[in-house]
Design an enzyme around this catalytic site. Structure first.
Site, PDB file in Angstrom:
ATOM      1  N   ASP A   1       4.780  -0.140  -6.845  1.00 26.63           N
ATOM      2  CA  ASP A   1       3.556  -0.576  -7.535  1.00 26.63           C
ATOM      3  C   ASP A   1       2.355   0.194  -7.006  1.00 26.63           C
ATOM      4  OD1 ASP A   1       1.995  -2.344  -9.254  1.00 26.63           O
ATOM      5  OD2 ASP A   1       1.296  -3.304  -7.413  1.00 26.63           O
TER       6      ASP A   1
ATOM      7  N   HIS B   1      -0.079  -0.221  -9.987  1.00 26.97           N
ATOM      8  CA  HIS B   1      -0.837  -1.112  -9.096  1.00 26.97           C
ATOM      9  C   HIS B   1      -1.199  -2.412  -9.834  1.00 26.97           C
ATOM     10  CE1 HIS B   1      -3.454  -1.054  -5.260  1.00 26.97           C
ATOM     11  NE2 HIS B   1      -3.173  -2.304  -5.594  1.00 26.97           N
TER      12      HIS B   1
ATOM     13  N   GLU C   1      -3.465   7.405  -5.995  1.00 28.06           N
ATOM     14  CA  GLU C   1      -3.375   6.654  -7.251  1.00 28.06           C
ATOM     15  C   GLU C   1      -4.395   7.168  -8.253  1.00 28.06           C
ATOM     16  OE1 GLU C   1      -3.565   2.455  -6.373  1.00 28.06           O
ATOM     17  OE2 GLU C   1      -1.707   2.519  -5.233  1.00 28.06           O
TER      18      GLU C   1
ATOM     19  N   ALA D   1      -1.801  -7.554  -8.496  1.00 23.09           N
ATOM     20  CA  ALA D   1      -2.763  -8.661  -8.611  1.00 23.09           C
ATOM     21  C   ALA D   1      -3.167  -8.909 -10.057  1.00 23.09           C
ATOM     22  CB  ALA D   1      -4.002  -8.344  -7.789  1.00 23.09           C
TER      23      ALA D   1
ATOM     24  N   ARG E   1       0.846  -1.183   0.000  1.00 21.60           N
ATOM     25  CA  ARG E   1       0.000   0.000   0.000  1.00 21.60           C
ATOM     26  C   ARG E   1       0.888   1.242   0.000  1.00 21.60           C
ATOM     27  NH1 ARG E   1      -3.213  -2.501  -2.006  1.00 21.60           N
ATOM     28  NH2 ARG E   1      -5.367  -2.948  -1.442  1.00 21.60           N
TER      29      ARG E   1
HETATM   30  P1  NAD Z   1      -1.795 -10.592   5.270  1.00 21.61           P
HETATM   31  O1  NAD Z   1      -2.843 -10.077   6.146  1.00 21.61           O
HETATM   32  O2  NAD Z   1      -1.770 -12.029   4.917  1.00 21.61           O
HETATM   33  O3  NAD Z   1      -0.375 -10.197   5.874  1.00 21.61           O
HETATM   34  C1  NAD Z   1      -0.085  -8.969   6.450  1.00 21.61           C
HETATM   35  C2  NAD Z   1       0.968  -9.193   7.492  1.00 21.61           C
HETATM   36  O4  NAD Z   1       1.347  -7.919   8.012  1.00 21.61           O
HETATM   37  C3  NAD Z   1       0.476 -10.023   8.683  1.00 21.61           C
HETATM   38  O5  NAD Z   1       1.317 -11.142   8.888  1.00 21.61           O
HETATM   39  C4  NAD Z   1       0.550  -9.056   9.846  1.00 21.61           C
HETATM   40  O6  NAD Z   1       0.915  -9.696  11.048  1.00 21.61           O
HETATM   41  C5  NAD Z   1       1.621  -8.108   9.384  1.00 21.61           C
HETATM   42  N1  NAD Z   1       1.598  -6.847  10.090  1.00 21.61           N
HETATM   43  C6  NAD Z   1       0.519  -6.152  10.529  1.00 21.61           C
HETATM   44  N2  NAD Z   1       0.931  -5.048  11.190  1.00 21.61           N
HETATM   45  C7  NAD Z   1       2.272  -5.044  11.150  1.00 21.61           C
HETATM   46  C8  NAD Z   1       3.259  -4.156  11.649  1.00 21.61           C
HETATM   47  N3  NAD Z   1       2.931  -3.055  12.343  1.00 21.61           N
HETATM   48  N4  NAD Z   1       4.547  -4.443  11.408  1.00 21.61           N
HETATM   49  C9  NAD Z   1       4.908  -5.561  10.722  1.00 21.61           C
HETATM   50  N5  NAD Z   1       4.018  -6.452  10.254  1.00 21.61           N
HETATM   51  C10 NAD Z   1       2.706  -6.188  10.448  1.00 21.61           C
HETATM   52  O7  NAD Z   1      -1.888  -9.700   3.941  1.00 21.61           O
HETATM   53  P2  NAD Z   1      -1.332 -10.056   2.505  1.00 21.61           P
HETATM   54  O8  NAD Z   1      -2.382 -10.758   1.727  1.00 21.61           O
HETATM   55  O9  NAD Z   1       0.003 -10.641   2.624  1.00 21.61           O
HETATM   56  O10 NAD Z   1      -1.243  -8.574   1.876  1.00 21.61           O
HETATM   57  C11 NAD Z   1      -0.211  -7.705   2.258  1.00 21.61           C
HETATM   58  C12 NAD Z   1      -0.425  -6.345   1.622  1.00 21.61           C
HETATM   59  O11 NAD Z   1      -0.378  -6.439   0.208  1.00 21.61           O
HETATM   60  C13 NAD Z   1      -1.762  -5.685   1.939  1.00 21.61           C
HETATM   61  O12 NAD Z   1      -1.555  -4.306   2.138  1.00 21.61           O
HETATM   62  C14 NAD Z   1      -2.550  -5.884   0.660  1.00 21.61           C
HETATM   63  O13 NAD Z   1      -3.557  -4.929   0.521  1.00 21.61           O
HETATM   64  C15 NAD Z   1      -1.474  -5.713  -0.348  1.00 21.61           C
HETATM   65  N6  NAD Z   1      -1.756  -6.265  -1.671  1.00 21.61           N
HETATM   66  C16 NAD Z   1      -1.342  -5.553  -2.742  1.00 21.61           C
HETATM   67  C17 NAD Z   1      -1.528  -6.057  -4.000  1.00 21.61           C
HETATM   68  C18 NAD Z   1      -1.128  -5.250  -5.194  1.00 21.61           C
HETATM   69  O14 NAD Z   1      -1.791  -5.320  -6.209  1.00 21.61           O
HETATM   70  N7  NAD Z   1      -0.067  -4.503  -5.132  1.00 21.61           N
HETATM   71  C19 NAD Z   1      -2.141  -7.304  -4.190  1.00 21.61           C
HETATM   72  C20 NAD Z   1      -2.544  -8.016  -3.061  1.00 21.61           C
HETATM   73  C21 NAD Z   1      -2.339  -7.483  -1.795  1.00 21.61           C
HETATM   74  C1  MLT Z   2      -5.516  -6.055  -3.388  1.00 16.14           C
HETATM   75  O1  MLT Z   2      -5.631  -5.458  -2.312  1.00 16.14           O
HETATM   76  O2  MLT Z   2      -6.058  -7.131  -3.634  1.00 16.14           O
HETATM   77  C2  MLT Z   2      -4.651  -5.444  -4.407  1.00 16.14           C
HETATM   78  O3  MLT Z   2      -4.283  -4.169  -4.120  1.00 16.14           O
HETATM   79  C3  MLT Z   2      -5.126  -5.628  -5.795  1.00 16.14           C
HETATM   80  C4  MLT Z   2      -6.397  -4.917  -6.109  1.00 16.14           C
HETATM   81  O4  MLT Z   2      -6.513  -3.745  -5.818  1.00 16.14           O
HETATM   82  O5  MLT Z   2      -7.294  -5.542  -6.641  1.00 16.14           O
END
Ligand code: NAD
Ligand code: MLT
Length: 526
Positions: free
Chosen positions: A255, A278, A260, A281, A231
């Site tokens: 990304d 972005h 955005e 995914a 994020r």
């Molecule tokens: P998840 O919930 O599986 O993992 C997040 C991790 O962060 C957890 O293990 C949690 O314990 C940890 N966490 C929370 N607070 C914390 C802190 N203060 N310090 C350190 N660690 C901490 O989530 P995920 O599915 O792995 O997704 C991670 C991130 O990626 C999210 O922000 C999600 O929105 C983002 N994401 C982005 C895309 C994209 O298109 N760029 C795609 C999917 C997910």
């Molecule tokens: C997510 O949170 O799943 C990713 O940021 C990808 C999306 O926005 O769909």
């Protein structure tokens, strides 16, 4: 049930919804907020990706809406608090795009290390600059991962495959579990000080926003490279710009952005930063996965009440749901009974006894008791999602415990309530998976059905009282469906739980109350 799909949807999930009986699906071309708001009153569910902002304002006009589905991970485009307050479930699809986001992170890290986007651009301009793009290997370099959840742990696995040293900072995971991933668990300070590459994988929370701020960037090794595929607001973009300009941060791969698209961001001008819009995914597989996942979750919820991956309600695996299903109705009726017997309630205590409650999530049952308790009291719509919020608002204390010790049944739920006018305790069980019974009411042991309109009449155990009750109700043309009687162990008092075909009028209740043997009369609707 009507479903509105706002941001498009991969065919796999769309086909599933369209072929499910009982669901009607609309997927108009990109609607703006006003258009969505105008259409929302007709829908039971909406499905969004990241484009549609589901704001409090949008939800104001959604009387039928039961569930918001987010085909993706982050729910930062949804006002979850407003949705919860309105009793609307919010579901996402955790993990369904994790491989795609992790692979994109790896792609960004390799591109950053070897300047691939810049070299591509240079060649497009007709150049052949071999010296300008000297890169760095990943082999034996140290990668620091902040957040070792679904995506962070896949990134760790792939980076270990490339023989990187991987450090992890995640205060919510015990070091032993981090060690199983082959990752060295460290503090944030140590991660900043030792990493050649830092990759962010946390959600955006009050703790993680600007986790890479000016102070933390200053604590990184000179020459560090930063990747953000989580994020945008995890990084202080202004500070990052300064550290990139000074060269302390050798490069960044982004990304995601605080705003955005990041139009006008000075970061876009820097040669040592690479970007994608972005795309984490954006793989065919991930889009198919999230689409299928959200479609089946929404269908299961709308048609069968099965809740999976709700961010504002505890999830239930289908096999757990099957186990607690018979107890959901019991929980609601016991809550409702207490809401009517012991109002206004100040404190509620729920005990789950018996083997039926072993190793199943009890939170959904607890929320169901609360829903039952508040439903008869509040004019607003109470459901499993907003019940805990409403309970807190009314300052009602809640305690719940579970014991495997049986109290005569394989599963018994006891709900004790304390109100300004005293205390009461009710307990129930379910026979043969479907017959709900009230088995205790204060000191009385019973086996009464918990259904419909019931009169609870407490009396001194003297002959003729039951006859009087029957005659009085008959005089008011109120028909008795069935009746359960019980006495205190001392045999001085008795209770009659009388199921009625219709509510008895207030005059009938007053006449019963006037009888010298009758202690109390209360009518409840379950
Ligand atoms: P998840 O919930 O599986 O993992 C997040 C991790 O962060 C957890 O293990 C949690 O314990 C940890 N966490 C929370 N607070 C914390 C802190 N203060 N310090 C350190 N660690 C901490 O989530 P995920 O599915 O792995 O997704 C991670 C991130 O990626 C999210 O922000 C999600 O929105 C983002 N994401 C982005 C895309 C994209 O298109 N760029 C795609 C999917 C997910
Ligand atoms: C997510 O949170 O799943 C990713 O940021 C990808 C999306 O926005 O769909």
């Amino acid at each position: 049930m009507n479903i509105l799909i706002c941001d498009g949807m991969h065919e796999s999930g769309l086909a599933l919804l369209r072929s499910t009986e009982g669901l009607k699906v609309d997927m108009p071309d990109q609607l703006n907020a006003d258009e969505i708001k105008a259409r929302l009153p007709d829908y039971d569910a909406i499905i969004v990706r990241s484009r549609t902002q589901v704001t409090a304002d949008l939800l104001e006009n959604a009387p039928r809406l039961k569930v918001i589905g987010r085909a993706g991970t982050g729910v930062d485009n949804i006002d979850v608090q407003s949705a919860s307050a309105r009793g609307i479930l919010v579901m996402n699809t955790p993990g369904a795009n994790a491989v795609a986001a992790a692979e994109h992170t790896l792609a960004l890290m390799l591109s950053l290390a070897r300047h691939i986007p810049q070299a591509t651009q240079s060649m497009r301009e007709g150049l052949w600059e071999k010296k300008a793009f000297m890169g760095t290997e990943l082999y034996e370099q140290t990668l620091g991962i902040i957040g070792l959840g679904k995506i962070g742990s896949i990134v760790a696995d792939r980076a270990l495959g490339m023989k990187m040293n991987v450090l992890g900072y995640d205060p919510y995971i015990i070091p032993e579990a981090i060690a199983i991933l082959g990752v060295e668990s460290v503090s944030l300070e140590e991660l900043l000080a030792r990493s050649d590459f830092i990759s962010l994988h946390t959600p955006s929370t009050s703790e993680t926003r600007k986790i890479l701020n000016r102070e933390n960037l200053a604590a990184t090794r000179p020459g560090v490279r930063i990747i953000n595929c989580a994020r945008g607001d995890l990084v202080d973009e202004e500070a990052l710009y300064e550290f990139l300009v000074s060269g302390h941060v050798a490069g960044a791969a982004l990304d995601v952005f605080a705003k955005e698209p990041p139009a006008g961001s000075p970061l876009l001008q820097l040669r040592n930063v690479i970007f994608t819009p972005h795309l984490g995914a954006s793989s065919f597989q991930a889009q198919a996965n999230v689409s299928r996942a959200i479609a089946s979750q929404i269908a299961d919820y709308l048609l069968y009440g099965i809740i999976r991956n709700a961010v504002n309600f505890p999830s239930l695996r289908p096999k757990d749901f099957e186990r607690i299903k018979p107890y959901l109705t019991l929980a609601e009726r016991l809550g409702s009974l207490q809401g009517q017997l012991c109002t206004p309630v100040q404190r509620i205590e729920i005990t789950y006894s018996g083997s039926d409650f072993q190793d199943v999530p009890l939170q959904p049952l607890t929320q169901t008791v609360i829903k039952g308790l508040l439903d008869p009291i509040l004019a607003e719509k109470v459901n499993l999602v907003n019940a805990p919020i409403l309970l807190k608002e009314r300052q009602i204390e809640l305690f719940s415990t579970a014991t495997t010790e049986a109290r005569g049944y394989t599963g018994e739920i006891t709900v004790r309530a304390r109100g300004t006018r005293g205390e009461s305790s009710v307990a129930g069980t379910v026979f043969q998976g479907e017959e709900i019974r009230l088995v205790r009411l204060n000191n009385y042991r019973l086996e009464a059905e918990l259904e419909g309109v019931n009169l609870l009449v407490q009396n001194h155990d003297k002959p003729g009282t039951i006859g009087f009750i029957g005659t009085t109700l008959g005089n008011f043309q109120v028909n008795i469906a069935n009746m359960h009687l019980s006495r205190t162990p001392e045999r001085d008092r008795a209770i009659a739980i009388i199921r009625l075909d219709e509510e008895a009028p207030a005059e009938a209740l007053d006449e019963l109350r006037r009888h010298p043997n009758i202690i109390s009369v209360q009518q409840v609707r379950l």
